[in-house]
Design a protein around this motif. Structure first.
Motif, mmCIF file in Angstrom:
data_model
loop_
_atom_site.group_PDB
_atom_site.id
_atom_site.type_symbol
_atom_site.label_atom_id
_atom_site.label_comp_id
_atom_site.label_asym_id
_atom_site.label_seq_id
_atom_site.Cartn_x
_atom_site.Cartn_y
_atom_site.Cartn_z
ATOM 1 N N THR A 37 0.853 -1.178 0.000
ATOM 2 C CA THR A 37 0.000 0.000 0.000
ATOM 3 C C THR A 37 0.897 1.238 0.000
ATOM 4 O O THR A 37 2.117 1.120 -0.108
ATOM 5 C CB THR A 37 -0.910 0.041 1.243
ATOM 6 N N ARG B 218 -13.370 8.271 1.234
ATOM 7 C CA ARG B 218 -12.283 7.354 0.889
ATOM 8 C C ARG B 218 -11.708 7.691 -0.490
ATOM 9 O O ARG B 218 -10.489 7.710 -0.686
ATOM 10 C CB ARG B 218 -12.791 5.915 0.922
ATOM 11 N N GLN C 259 -7.732 3.134 6.411
ATOM 12 C CA GLN C 259 -7.813 3.350 4.972
ATOM 13 C C GLN C 259 -6.996 4.574 4.548
ATOM 14 O O GLN C 259 -6.341 4.558 3.491
ATOM 15 C CB GLN C 259 -9.271 3.505 4.554
ATOM 16 N N ALA D 153 -3.337 3.718 4.597
ATOM 17 C CA ALA D 153 -3.020 2.946 3.400
ATOM 18 C C ALA D 153 -2.858 3.841 2.173
ATOM 19 O O ALA D 153 -2.214 3.439 1.193
ATOM 20 C CB ALA D 153 -4.101 1.901 3.140
ATOM 21 N N VAL E 287 -1.008 -5.080 5.862
ATOM 22 C CA VAL E 287 -2.195 -5.649 5.224
ATOM 23 C C VAL E 287 -2.630 -6.920 5.936
ATOM 24 O O VAL E 287 -3.830 -7.167 6.131
ATOM 25 C CB VAL E 287 -1.920 -5.922 3.729
ATOM 26 N N LEU F 175 -9.269 -2.264 6.237
ATOM 27 C CA LEU F 175 -9.051 -1.632 4.939
ATOM 28 C C LEU F 175 -10.233 -1.827 4.002
ATOM 29 O O LEU F 175 -10.321 -1.173 2.960
ATOM 30 C CB LEU F 175 -7.775 -2.175 4.294
#
Length: 376
Positions: free
Chosen positions: A15, A228, A257, A260, A358, A365
């Motif tokens: 990511t 997002r 999120q 990431a 992850v 996520l």
């Protein structure tokens, strides 16, 4: 700006998540990190000692609220925010733009700035970019924010485009007005849900070579999906060697999120607001400690949490305090909630360093189950 630097320590291979260290005159901020909100020069219900124990590397205060009470002159005479609130770590002051623009019935926007009527005493206040910077210079925080126009989440493109353009013009005035090299001025990327406007705003801000950049205008009414998308699109457009701040976000899923996508720091009033209403954050869930199920529950809120609350008190005791309307209940819950969000970002930091981001946080996520359902 030799007082400030951002050191990129590690990047995730899967990511855009990263680990860094932001250096300030009052210490370091290890990233990613949640930052507690102390609007009126205090994080509600939590002492500076307990904040330090919670590993709160940086706290926030608010220019608008401190200007109304007690006034920046008092804070300056006290030796600045750090001495005034007895916090010797880094501090960030928001410009007050969001609060000013939330006074929709009490303010008038002009190119020069915003005129609004004080909700405290009714006096007219003329808040310009220059005035916001002067107030923040007097307050003395390590990081200060540019005065921006924050349109509502449901605003149409014409409104958002005009606000974004004005935000950039105001930013240049903020840069010209800024007088202290021991304070880092961050710019704010606006643009609503319109990704092309976000990209244009980011490019303009990057050209000014500021010490840090924020993404604003999220969590003002948009859907989680739109938030997002905005963050995923905008964060990578900001310089890799500068710290990135997502304003007003503080749930597990939102932070995971955003991390990431390459975001470094966050703030939100959620933890103390929930604490004041008798609710606890536990592993990302919200628990209402008023509920009878906790009356004879003698476990700590979270056995894995290092906070003072979890190390010393039970769910039953907290339930009792809430039912009795004891002030201590709201203080203990606020402390736990702040620690909970800080520790979440600390664990993410450790997972990135260990190449497990992850693997360890994949569930967070993913979109909310309700989003998946609605998209079918």
């Amino acid at each position: 700006m030799s007082h400030f630097s951002f050191e990129l320590k590690k990047e995730c291979q899967d990511t855009k998540a990263r680990v860094g260290v932001f250096n300030t005159p009052h210490g370091i901020v290890e990233t990613p990190r949640f930052m507690p909100v102390g609007t009126l020069a205090n994080v509600k219900g939590i002492t500076p000692d307990h904040l330090a124990q919670a590993q709160a590397h940086m706290v926030l205060s608010n220019t608008y609220h401190l200007h109304l009470q007690p006034g920046e002159g008092i804070v300056k005479k006290a030796g600045g925010l750090h001495r005034f609130m007895a916090w010797d770590g880094p501090i960030l002051t928001d410009s007050g733009g969001f609060q000013v623009f939330s006074l929709s019935e009490m303010r008038k926007i002009r190119e020069e700035g915003v005129v609004f009527r004080s909700p405290k005493d009714g006096r007219l206040i003329d808040m310009t970019p220059e005035r916001s910077i002067q107030i923040q210079n007097d307050l003395g925080a390590d990081v200060i924010m540019a005065f921006d126009e924050c349109p509502p989440g449901d605003a149409g493109r014409d409104v958002v485009e005009a606000a974004t353009a004005r935000t950039y013009r105001w930013l240049k005035r903020c840069v010209a007005a800024h007088k202290r090299d021991d304070q880092a001025l961050f710019g704010i990327v606006q643009g609503g849900i319109f990704l092309d406007l976000r990209a244009k705003a980011a490019a303009e801000l990057v050209d000014l070579d500021l010490p840090g950049y924020a993404i604003g205008g999220v969590s003002v009414g948009e859907s989680p999906e739109n938030i997002r998308k905005v963050v995923q699109h905008t964060a990578p457009l900001l310089p890799k060697e500068k710290i990135r701040y997502l304003m007003g976000v503080g749930t597990y899923r939102e932070m995971a999120q955003a991390i990431a996508s390459g975001i470094d720091v966050f703030d939100c009033v959620i933890p103390t607001r929930l604490g004041r209403h008798g609710a606890a954050l536990v592993q990302g869930d919200r628990w209402n400690l008023k509920n009878a199920q906790f009356r004879e529950d003698f476990q700590p809120l979270d056995e894995t949490c290092p906070c003072y609350t979890c190390q010393n008190f039970t769910r039953a005791y907290l339930h009792h305090l809430i039912k009795a309307k004891e002030m201590l209940a709201y203080m203990l819950l606020s402390l736990h909630n702040v620690t909970e969000l800080i520790q979440f970002t600390v664990r993410i930091r450790e997972s990135i360093l260990g190449d497990r981001f992850v693997e360890d946080f994949g569930d967070w996520l993913e979109p909310e189950p309700s989003e998946k359902t609605n998209s079918c």
